[in-house]
Write a protein that holds these residues in place. Structure first.
Motif, PDB file in Angstrom:
ATOM      1  N   GLU A   1     -37.179 -28.944 -39.226  1.00 13.83           N
ATOM      2  CA  GLU A   1     -37.430 -30.537 -39.053  1.00 13.83           C
ATOM      3  C   GLU A   1     -38.428 -31.106 -39.919  1.00 13.83           C
TER       4      GLU A   1
ATOM      5  N   ARG B   1     -31.078 -28.873 -41.855  1.00 14.98           N
ATOM      6  CA  ARG B   1     -30.135 -29.024 -41.052  1.00 14.98           C
ATOM      7  C   ARG B   1     -30.438 -28.459 -39.634  1.00 14.98           C
TER       8      ARG B   1
ATOM      9  N   SER C   1     -34.060 -31.952 -34.771  1.00 11.53           N
ATOM     10  CA  SER C   1     -33.173 -33.379 -34.820  1.00 11.53           C
ATOM     11  C   SER C   1     -32.370 -33.348 -35.838  1.00 11.53           C
ATOM     12  N   LYS C   2     -31.965 -32.039 -36.323  1.00 10.57           N
ATOM     13  CA  LYS C   2     -30.953 -31.909 -37.377  1.00 10.57           C
ATOM     14  C   LYS C   2     -31.532 -32.386 -38.987  1.00 10.57           C
TER      15      LYS C   2
ATOM     16  N   LYS D   1     -33.151 -35.188 -39.321  1.00 10.90           N
ATOM     17  CA  LYS D   1     -33.422 -36.551 -39.293  1.00 10.90           C
ATOM     18  C   LYS D   1     -34.486 -37.349 -38.554  1.00 10.90           C
TER      19      LYS D   1
ATOM     20  N   PRO E   1     -29.250 -31.891 -44.381  1.00 11.49           N
ATOM     21  CA  PRO E   1     -28.096 -32.389 -43.558  1.00 11.49           C
ATOM     22  C   PRO E   1     -27.332 -32.952 -44.626  1.00 11.49           C
ATOM     23  N   ASP E   2     -26.003 -32.861 -44.014  1.00  9.83           N
ATOM     24  CA  ASP E   2     -24.786 -33.414 -44.827  1.00  9.83           C
ATOM     25  C   ASP E   2     -24.975 -35.210 -44.578  1.00  9.83           C
TER      26      ASP E   2
ATOM     27  N   GLU F   1     -24.219 -36.934 -41.669  1.00  7.86           N
ATOM     28  CA  GLU F   1     -24.957 -37.086 -40.474  1.00  7.86           C
ATOM     29  C   GLU F   1     -25.678 -38.509 -39.995  1.00  7.86           C
TER      30      GLU F   1
ATOM     31  N   TYR G   1     -24.176 -40.964 -39.744  1.00  5.47           N
ATOM     32  CA  TYR G   1     -23.659 -41.824 -38.959  1.00  5.47           C
ATOM     33  C   TYR G   1     -23.307 -41.187 -37.484  1.00  5.47           C
ATOM     34  N   THR G   2     -24.132 -40.098 -37.205  1.00  5.75           N
ATOM     35  CA  THR G   2     -24.160 -39.469 -35.916  1.00  5.75           C
ATOM     36  C   THR G   2     -25.351 -39.925 -35.299  1.00  5.75           C
ATOM     37  N   ASP G   3     -25.387 -39.506 -33.915  1.00  4.96           N
ATOM     38  CA  ASP G   3     -26.486 -39.905 -33.061  1.00  4.96           C
ATOM     39  C   ASP G   3     -26.973 -41.331 -33.320  1.00  4.96           C
TER      40      ASP G   3
END
Ligand SMILES: Cc1ncc(C[n+]2csc(CCOP(=O)(O)OP(=O)(O)O)c2C)c(N)n1
Ligand SMILES: [Mg+2]
Length: 348
Positions: free
Chosen positions: A112, A117, A121-122, A124, A337-338, A341, A343-345
């Motif tokens: 992190e 990835r 927190s992926k 992010k 991360p891609d 990502e 737009y997620t969470d």
């Protein structure tokens, strides 16, 4: 630690374990060989992890803010020893040690930090924003003092659900001057919420010493007007922390409401990676390192009691270094991360 006016933890009801006095007048828990070795390993993991994070930062693998916990290891390790499954932990941005003590993986934390990835927190969140529902760790917060209100909310949830879990809200000496801390104290005392407020008094808030920023420098007494009991604890001695933690946990679990533990501790490094720490003398830091280092204290006891040889302790260090090296390799090789990502969470 320099002697200070200390509200001795021994003035409370008898500790759960046999206890004796330390130099600061507080109660300290008797540790078995296994407990000393566990504390040694866990504190060392935090120390080595932070040293590696510092190196990776210097090499440009970590961006943004990064606050190291070196020097304060006994606080989280000692507190964690008193918890049971389901108890929650929340803290500010100096959070790597708390996460490791909660059992979150070194790989997940390090990745992190490098924004990968496999980060918790992926990739992010970064250093200040990591969470683990599984390990009951609720962050990782960059807004000074915000975790105090959230930690109080966690305690409210425990009360509402009728379980006997407690929440631990860690914050600094600087954060202790934030307004929302006192709004939280009021509600916690009013509703007898099971929350332990842990003030990690490491003597500085960024570059400002406690005496320059605080009218009342005994943080253990900050809850007095709400009737919240508070105690100062030698936060450099893991046994003192454990003894205080046992009593505080018992206080909360038995429905007596909140409690404050002020941990007298010290950070060896600057506030963040960009702080050369010119506001204090090298001697001050050196004195703490040589006379009160939390890890060296345990090491000396282990050797003195014949519970571990220097070689055995070196082996522990090697095992810990291997875990940290593995986490650093992972944190450098795991992909970023891609883009999707982004737009997620997101809460809309
Ligand atoms: C609300 C808010 N105000 C100011 C800041 C800037 N800031 C970041 S850390 C910090 C000092 C906090 O010191 P302390 O609570 O003693 O914690 P420590 O860094 O010593 O662990 C400040 C003022 C912030 N992040 N949030
Ligand atoms: Mg501080």
């Amino acid at each position: 630690m320099a002697p200070r006016k200390t509200a001795s933890v021994s003035s409370r009801k008898a500790a759960a374990k046999p206890a004796k006095k330390d130099f600061a007048g507080g109660t300290i828990a008797e540790f078995s060989k296994e407990a000393e070795l566990k504390a040694y390993r866990e504190m060392l993991l935090i120390r080595r992890f932070e040293e590696k994070a510092g190196q990776l930062y210097g090499m440009g693998f970590i961006g943004g803010f990064c606050h190291l916990y070196i020097g304060q290891e006994a606080v989280v390790v000692g507190m964690q020893l008193a918890l049971k499954e389901g108890d929650q932990v929340i803290t500010g941005y100096r959070d790597h040690g708390h996460m490791l003590a909660c059992g979150m993986s070194a790989r997940g934390v390090m990745a992190e930090l490098t924004g990968r990835r496999g980060g918790l927190s992926k990739g992010k969140g970064g250093s200040m924003h990591m969470f683990s529902k599984e390990k009951h760790f609720y962050g990782g917060h960059g807004i000074v003092g915000a975790q105090v209100s959230l930690g109080t909310g966690l305690a409210f949830a425990n009360r509402y659900r009728g379980n006997d879990n407690v929440s631990l809200a860690y914050f600094g000496d600087g954060a202790a001057n934030q307004g929302q801390v006192y709004e939280s104290f009021n509600m916690a005392a009013l509703w007898k919420l099971p929350v332990i407020y842990i003030v990690e008094n490491n003597r500085y808030a960024m570059g400002t010493s406690v005496s320059r920023a605080s009218a009342q420098t005994d943080f253990s007494q900050r809850g007095a007007s709400f009737g919240i009991p508070g105690y100062q604890v030698d936060g450099m001695d893991v046994r003192a922390v454990k003894a205080a933690a046992d009593e505080a946990v018992e206080h909360c679990r038995s429905g007596k409401g909140p409690i404050i533990l002020e941990m007298l501790t010290y950070r060896y490094r600057g506030h963040s990676m960009s702080d050369p720490a010119k506001y204090r003398s090298k001697d001050e830091v050196q004195k703490m390192r040589s006379e009160h280092d939390p890890i060296e204290q345990v090491k000396a006891r282990l050797v003195e009691k014949g519970w571990a040889s220097e070689d055995e302790l070196k082996q522990v260090d090697k095992e810990v270094r291997d875990i940290v090296a593995d986490s650093a390799d992972f944190a450098q090789s795991d992909p970023e991360p891609d883009v999707a990502e982004l737009y997620t969470d997101i809460l809309l």
